[in-house]
Design a protein around this motif. Structure first.
Motif, mmCIF file in Angstrom:
data_model
loop_
_atom_site.group_PDB
_atom_site.id
_atom_site.type_symbol
_atom_site.label_atom_id
_atom_site.label_comp_id
_atom_site.label_asym_id
_atom_site.label_seq_id
_atom_site.Cartn_x
_atom_site.Cartn_y
_atom_site.Cartn_z
ATOM 1 N N ILE A 359 0.853 -1.182 0.000
ATOM 2 C CA ILE A 359 0.000 0.000 0.000
ATOM 3 C C ILE A 359 0.893 1.238 0.000
ATOM 4 C CG2 ILE A 359 -1.801 1.300 1.218
ATOM 5 C CD1 ILE A 359 -2.809 -1.357 0.220
ATOM 6 N N GLU A 360 0.658 2.143 -0.953
ATOM 7 C CA GLU A 360 1.432 3.379 -1.032
ATOM 8 C C GLU A 360 0.704 4.486 -0.272
ATOM 9 O OE1 GLU A 360 2.186 4.303 -5.093
ATOM 10 O OE2 GLU A 360 3.610 2.671 -5.375
ATOM 11 N N VAL A 361 1.441 5.187 0.595
ATOM 12 C CA VAL A 361 0.834 6.260 1.375
ATOM 13 C C VAL A 361 1.769 7.457 1.458
ATOM 14 C CG1 VAL A 361 -0.383 4.559 2.812
ATOM 15 C CG2 VAL A 361 1.740 5.590 3.650
ATOM 16 N N SER A 362 1.182 8.571 1.812
ATOM 17 C CA SER A 362 1.945 9.753 2.215
ATOM 18 C C SER A 362 1.289 10.251 3.492
ATOM 19 C CB SER A 362 1.915 10.842 1.138
ATOM 20 O OG SER A 362 2.420 12.055 1.678
ATOM 21 N N THR A 363 1.996 10.134 4.587
ATOM 22 C CA THR A 363 1.426 10.592 5.852
ATOM 23 C C THR A 363 1.339 12.108 5.897
ATOM 24 O OG1 THR A 363 3.614 10.514 6.904
ATOM 25 C CG2 THR A 363 2.211 8.568 7.115
ATOM 26 N N VAL A 364 2.195 12.774 5.135
ATOM 27 C CA VAL A 364 2.176 14.236 5.083
ATOM 28 C C VAL A 364 0.960 14.727 4.306
ATOM 29 C CG1 VAL A 364 3.374 16.285 4.231
ATOM 30 C CG2 VAL A 364 4.673 14.435 5.300
ATOM 31 N N GLU A 365 0.715 14.141 3.141
ATOM 32 C CA GLU A 365 -0.399 14.553 2.280
ATOM 33 C C GLU A 365 -1.677 13.767 2.573
ATOM 34 O OE1 GLU A 365 -0.197 17.039 0.278
ATOM 35 O OE2 GLU A 365 1.973 17.387 0.504
ATOM 36 N N ARG A 366 -1.585 12.820 3.508
ATOM 37 C CA ARG A 366 -2.720 11.954 3.867
ATOM 38 C C ARG A 366 -3.282 11.220 2.652
ATOM 39 N NH1 ARG A 366 -4.126 12.164 8.816
ATOM 40 N NH2 ARG A 366 -6.077 11.092 8.364
ATOM 41 N N ILE A 367 -2.357 10.663 1.874
ATOM 42 C CA ILE A 367 -2.721 9.876 0.696
ATOM 43 C C ILE A 367 -2.658 8.391 1.052
ATOM 44 C CG2 ILE A 367 -2.071 9.264 -1.675
ATOM 45 C CD1 ILE A 367 -0.769 12.065 -1.869
ATOM 46 N N GLY A 368 -3.639 7.623 0.630
ATOM 47 C CA GLY A 368 -3.602 6.172 0.766
ATOM 48 C C GLY A 368 -4.014 5.617 2.127
ATOM 49 N N LEU A 369 -4.392 6.471 3.071
ATOM 50 C CA LEU A 369 -4.718 5.979 4.418
ATOM 51 C C LEU A 369 -6.008 5.157 4.435
ATOM 52 C CD1 LEU A 369 -3.787 9.131 6.544
ATOM 53 C CD2 LEU A 369 -2.419 7.071 6.114
ATOM 54 N N GLU A 370 -7.006 5.607 3.686
ATOM 55 C CA GLU A 370 -8.265 4.852 3.614
ATOM 56 C C GLU A 370 -8.032 3.492 2.951
ATOM 57 O OE1 GLU A 370 -12.864 5.224 1.951
ATOM 58 O OE2 GLU A 370 -11.473 6.923 1.736
ATOM 59 N N LYS A 371 -7.192 3.485 1.924
ATOM 60 C CA LYS A 371 -6.866 2.224 1.253
ATOM 61 C C LYS A 371 -6.151 1.279 2.212
ATOM 62 C CE LYS A 371 -4.698 0.494 -2.985
ATOM 63 N NZ LYS A 371 -3.904 0.861 -4.186
ATOM 64 N N LEU A 372 -5.291 1.834 3.075
ATOM 65 C CA LEU A 372 -4.598 1.016 4.069
ATOM 66 C C LEU A 372 -5.592 0.428 5.071
ATOM 67 C CD1 LEU A 372 -2.077 -0.053 5.474
ATOM 68 C CD2 LEU A 372 -1.841 2.161 6.616
ATOM 69 N N GLU A 373 -6.533 1.239 5.521
ATOM 70 C CA GLU A 373 -7.544 0.749 6.462
ATOM 71 C C GLU A 373 -8.380 -0.371 5.831
ATOM 72 O OE1 GLU A 373 -9.812 4.033 7.859
ATOM 73 O OE2 GLU A 373 -8.218 4.811 9.143
ATOM 74 N N ASN A 374 -8.752 -0.205 4.578
ATOM 75 C CA ASN A 374 -9.516 -1.245 3.881
ATOM 76 C C ASN A 374 -8.710 -2.535 3.759
ATOM 77 O OD1 ASN A 374 -11.738 0.421 3.517
ATOM 78 N ND2 ASN A 374 -11.066 1.135 1.505
ATOM 79 N N ALA A 375 -7.408 -2.384 3.505
ATOM 80 C CA ALA A 375 -6.537 -3.558 3.378
ATOM 81 C C ALA A 375 -6.445 -4.307 4.707
ATOM 82 C CB ALA A 375 -5.144 -3.135 2.900
ATOM 83 N N ILE A 376 -6.368 -3.549 5.807
ATOM 84 C CA ILE A 376 -6.325 -4.180 7.133
ATOM 85 C C ILE A 376 -7.583 -5.000 7.355
ATOM 86 C CG2 ILE A 376 -6.383 -3.724 9.613
ATOM 87 C CD1 ILE A 376 -4.645 -1.240 9.077
ATOM 88 N N TYR A 377 -8.723 -4.406 7.072
ATOM 89 C CA TYR A 377 -10.006 -5.095 7.267
ATOM 90 C C TYR A 377 -10.097 -6.348 6.399
ATOM 91 C CZ TYR A 377 -15.033 -5.865 7.552
ATOM 92 O OH TYR A 377 -16.257 -6.433 7.740
ATOM 93 N N ASP A 378 -9.795 -6.198 5.110
ATOM 94 C CA ASP A 378 -9.928 -7.319 4.180
ATOM 95 C C ASP A 378 -8.945 -8.444 4.490
ATOM 96 O OD1 ASP A 378 -11.922 -5.972 2.858
ATOM 97 O OD2 ASP A 378 -10.609 -5.139 1.320
ATOM 98 N N LEU A 379 -7.731 -8.076 4.895
ATOM 99 C CA LEU A 379 -6.716 -9.088 5.160
ATOM 100 C C LEU A 379 -7.095 -9.962 6.347
ATOM 101 C CD1 LEU A 379 -3.928 -10.237 4.478
ATOM 102 C CD2 LEU A 379 -2.944 -8.553 6.027
ATOM 103 N N VAL A 380 -7.626 -9.342 7.376
ATOM 104 C CA VAL A 380 -7.940 -10.093 8.591
ATOM 105 C C VAL A 380 -9.235 -10.869 8.454
ATOM 106 C CG1 VAL A 380 -8.409 -9.895 11.065
ATOM 107 C CG2 VAL A 380 -6.665 -8.467 10.000
ATOM 108 N N PHE A 381 -10.253 -10.240 7.907
ATOM 109 C CA PHE A 381 -11.565 -10.883 7.881
ATOM 110 C C PHE A 381 -11.988 -11.371 6.505
ATOM 111 C CE2 PHE A 381 -11.686 -8.202 11.647
ATOM 112 C CZ PHE A 381 -12.105 -9.128 12.577
#
Length: 460
Positions: A359-381
């Motif tokens: 997952i590609e993100v930029s914590t400064v520009e707040r890019i990709g954070l929602e995609k990361l959260e979705n990946a966490i959910y999908d990976l576990v459940f």
């Protein structure tokens, strides 16, 4: 079951709009009649159940008015404890609630122990032990999804599932005991094949609940998610970005994070326990070295790993060292700093992680954070949590009892297959019943019951 009368403050200690002093027991109405002066003259002991009354709490010795209150009267048996209950709704604050409680205790009540109101509800048969434990889960729920499952448990879902399995076991026992007690009577005998099928069904029923318990643990306790990586790749920045607040100190100096930082976030109802770790690298600096060791310990215990890499730099020796210590757990590779020119060799990265999630993100520009959260959910459940929600058991104590019950039922299956005598088969069946009874409380020991209720707060 007769008990003495107990009382406690049931609201959080501190300044608040409302405080509640709860009284339960046979003397509850007598006690409130001594210290409560209704606005309109009435015998408070004779009012209708489940009614609210306005007036003042007054010291019967000095006639000093303590507070303006509303008093709830709830008469047995239709109460939380199945005893008479009185709740004094006063103004919040440590001083006034403590003084009212002190006045109640002077009239003959005893200070309640932790969880004693709920314990009485259990001992008086209003709820089973699994429902009592659900009260704790509701109080400590970190998300609405966790609350939802705890509410289902409080409504009796766990108890009803256990009862279904116990009824099946009892059906087998009744027939087997009849054969043992009346061997010469004309008793209808279950065919061995039918007995075997029923026993196997029970094993499957138990196993479904055991399998779902891991999802239940995560919903109840939170998914342990370790944020790891070498120093200065943006681990603390990622924590702050996901939390939407500046929880961790962020600087350009490598090694800023020296200790473990833990915080919770809510991802689609799932509590995620984010653990920000010290950057993993070889170091001679003592404090940082201790932090690195703690990071490795967290890595070993985590349910999920967020391995943060700096996309603006090429992979370094420190990155490769972390790859070497990764375990075969759920891992998401987070490429941070994509707002900068990308220098990381993605082909090398993909060869290292094969089919891993990037997952590609930029914590400064707040890019990709929602995609990361979705990946966490999908990976576990795997995206199918709603399909299994009816099976979720969220208590580790229940899981242990279910594992033991399954063991005895598997032994029963083998005994039937081997053609063992009826009395030997009943031993395993009774043992399985005993384990299932521990979940709902029928066969729970006094020590276990006390241990469970000691985890409650006073007043609940």
């Amino acid at each position: 079951m007769a008990f003495d009368t107990i009382a406690a403050i049931s609201t959080f200690p501190g300044e608040a709009g409302i405080g509640i002093v709860r009284i339960s027991g046979d003397d509850a109405l007598e006690i409130i009649s001594k210290i409560f002066k209704p606005y309109k003259a009435k015998d408070i002991k004779k009012v209708k159940s489940h009614t609210l009354h306005y007036g003042h709490i007054v010291d019967p010795e000095t006639q000093e008015i303590y507070d303006e209150v509303l008093v709830s009267i709830m008469k047995k048996p239709n109460t939380y404890t199945r005893e008479d209950i009185v709740e004094i709704n006063c103004h919040g604050g440590i001083v006034i609630t403590s003084k009212i409680l002190e006045l109640v205790l002077k009239q003959g009540a005893r200070l309640a122990e932790p969880g004693e109101f709920t314990k009485r509800a259990f001992l008086n048969g209003r709820i089973d032990l699994s429902q009592a434990e659900a009260v704790i889960d509701i109080i400590t729920a970190k998300t609405m999804l966790a609350n939802k499952y705890a509410q289902k448990q409080l409504a009796g879902y766990v108890g009803s599932r256990i009862k279904e399995m116990k009824d099946k076991i009892m059906g087998l026992l009744v027939h087997l005991l009849a054969l043992i007690d009346f061997p010469e009577e004309d008793v209808e005998e279950l065919e061995r094949k039918e007995m075997l099928e029923t026993a196997k069904e029970i094993v499957e029923d138990i196993d479904k609940l055991i399998v779902s318990s891991e999802s239940g643990r995560i919903i109840r306790e939170g998914l342990k998610t370790a944020i790891i990586g070498k120093p200065n790749v943006g681990k603390s920045s990622l924590l702050n970005a996901l939390l939407k607040e500046n929880r961790a100190i962020v600087t350009d100096i490598p090694g800023t994070t020296r200790d473990i930082i833990e915080e919770y976030i809510n991802v689609k109802g799932i509590p995620i326990k984010l653990i920000d770790t010290a950057g993993i690298r070889d170091t001679d600096e003592l404090v940082e070295k201790i932090g690195v060791e703690r990071s490795k310990e967290v890595l070993a215990e985590a349910d999920l790993i967020l391995f943060v890499l700096d996309a603006s730099r090429e992979l370094s020796e420190e990155d490769y060292q972390i790859f070497d210590i990764l375990t075969e757990k759920n891992i998401i590779f987070v490429l941070n700093k994509i707002d900068l020119p990308k220098k990381i060799d993605e082909s090398k990265l993909k060869s290292l992680i094969k089919d891993g999630i990037i997952i590609e993100v930029s914590t400064v520009e707040r890019i990709g954070l929602e995609k990361l959260e979705n990946a966490i959910y999908d990976l576990v459940f795997r995206g199918d949590i709603n399909l299994r929600e009816e099976e979720i058991i969220i208590n580790s104590r229940h899981k242990e009892a279910l594992i033991n019950a399954k063991k005895y039922m598997e032994s029963c299956v083998k005994a039937i297959e081997m053609g063992y005598s009826e009395d030997l088969i009943t031993i395993d069946l009774n043992a399985a019943l005993d384990q299932l009874g521990k979940i709902t409380g029928e066969t729970a020991t006094e020590d276990l019951i006390n241990e469970i209720f000691e985890r409650f707060c006073v007043g609940k």
